[in-house]
Motif scaffolding. Structure first.
Motif, PDB file in Angstrom:
ATOM      1  N   LYS A  91      28.240  73.099   7.910  1.00 20.61           N
ATOM      2  CA  LYS A  91      29.623  73.333   8.302  1.00 20.61           C
ATOM      3  C   LYS A  91      30.093  74.645   7.701  1.00 20.61           C
ATOM      4  O   LYS A  91      29.833  74.923   6.528  1.00 20.61           O
ATOM      5  N   SER A 113      33.846  81.312  17.163  1.00 17.01           N
ATOM      6  CA  SER A 113      32.567  81.502  17.851  1.00 17.01           C
ATOM      7  C   SER A 113      32.714  82.439  19.034  1.00 17.01           C
ATOM      8  O   SER A 113      33.735  82.427  19.721  1.00 17.01           O
ATOM      9  N   VAL A 161      22.367  80.343  21.044  1.00 22.25           N
ATOM     10  CA  VAL A 161      23.203  80.611  19.877  1.00 22.25           C
ATOM     11  C   VAL A 161      24.538  81.226  20.278  1.00 22.25           C
ATOM     12  O   VAL A 161      24.702  81.692  21.414  1.00 22.25           O
ATOM     13  N   ILE A 218      29.149  84.127  15.153  1.00 22.92           N
ATOM     14  CA  ILE A 218      30.367  83.644  14.521  1.00 22.92           C
ATOM     15  C   ILE A 218      31.038  84.812  13.797  1.00 22.92           C
ATOM     16  O   ILE A 218      30.377  85.698  13.261  1.00 22.92           O
ATOM     17  N   TRP A 230      25.605  83.482  12.910  1.00 25.72           N
ATOM     18  CA  TRP A 230      25.513  82.830  14.210  1.00 25.72           C
ATOM     19  C   TRP A 230      25.372  81.332  14.051  1.00 25.72           C
ATOM     20  O   TRP A 230      25.041  80.847  12.989  1.00 25.72           O
ATOM     21  N   LYS A 231      25.663  80.609  15.137  1.00 29.32           N
ATOM     22  CA  LYS A 231      25.538  79.155  15.167  1.00 29.32           C
ATOM     23  C   LYS A 231      24.469  78.786  16.182  1.00 29.32           C
ATOM     24  O   LYS A 231      24.437  79.327  17.285  1.00 29.32           O
ATOM     25  N   TYR A 232      23.600  77.862  15.788  1.00 29.66           N
ATOM     26  CA  TYR A 232      22.571  77.359  16.698  1.00 29.66           C
ATOM     27  C   TYR A 232      23.167  76.260  17.566  1.00 29.66           C
ATOM     28  O   TYR A 232      23.628  75.239  17.065  1.00 29.66           O
ATOM     29  N   GLU A 233      23.183  76.462  18.853  1.00 30.31           N
ATOM     30  CA  GLU A 233      23.617  75.433  19.784  1.00 30.31           C
ATOM     31  C   GLU A 233      22.421  74.558  20.175  1.00 30.31           C
ATOM     32  O   GLU A 233      22.504  73.339  20.123  1.00 30.31           O
ATOM     33  N   LYS A 273      17.880  72.836  13.263  1.00 28.29           N
ATOM     34  CA  LYS A 273      18.885  73.898  13.194  1.00 28.29           C
ATOM     35  C   LYS A 273      20.072  73.653  14.125  1.00 28.29           C
ATOM     36  O   LYS A 273      21.132  74.262  13.941  1.00 28.29           O
ATOM     37  N   LYS A 319      24.027  73.812  13.411  1.00 30.69           N
ATOM     38  CA  LYS A 319      24.207  74.447  12.104  1.00 30.69           C
ATOM     39  C   LYS A 319      24.443  75.949  12.286  1.00 30.69           C
ATOM     40  O   LYS A 319      24.158  76.512  13.322  1.00 30.69           O
ATOM     41  N   SER A 320      24.982  76.550  11.236  1.00 32.32           N
ATOM     42  CA  SER A 320      25.315  77.975  11.281  1.00 32.32           C
ATOM     43  C   SER A 320      24.566  78.737  10.206  1.00 32.32           C
ATOM     44  O   SER A 320      24.287  78.207   9.128  1.00 32.32           O
TER      45      SER A 320
END
Length: 101
Positions: free
Chosen positions: A18, A24, A39, A42, A53-56, A66, A69-70
């Protein structure tokens, strides 16, 4: 709380479950060192700087941990006194197409 320490293109980075005070960007597919990932960059809500970056979605089974998570890149973040963690203050790198080694 950081979960894993990574070594990415710009130095150390950390994987978090978090993060706060970020927004984003657009979701996109990127080929990273560990394979294809979906991704979103962020950005800091205060200054608008790209901080990671955030993993989608992770497309490789071994990388599924992953997802959601960011990653915050140490190079792109400031310390409590406002100074950068990086020894080189004059380097500016756009994008975040690095990943763990």
């Amino acid at each position: 709380m950081g979960k894993l320490s990574f070594q990415c293109r710009h130095g150390k980075a950390y994987l978090f479950r978090k993060v706060v005070n970020v927004t984003s960007g657009e979701i996109e597919n990127r080929t990273m060192m560990t394979g294809m990932h979906t991704v979103a960059d962020i950005f800091c809500v205060c200054c608008g700087s790209n901080v990671g970056w955030k993993y989608e979605t992770a497309h490789e089974m071994s990388q599924k941990y992953k997802e959601g998570k960011s990653v915050l890149e140490r190079f792109k973040n400031c310390g409590p006194d406002g100074s950068h963690y990086s020894a080189s203050h004059d380097i500016h790198v756009a994008g975040s197409d690095a990943d763990d080694v």
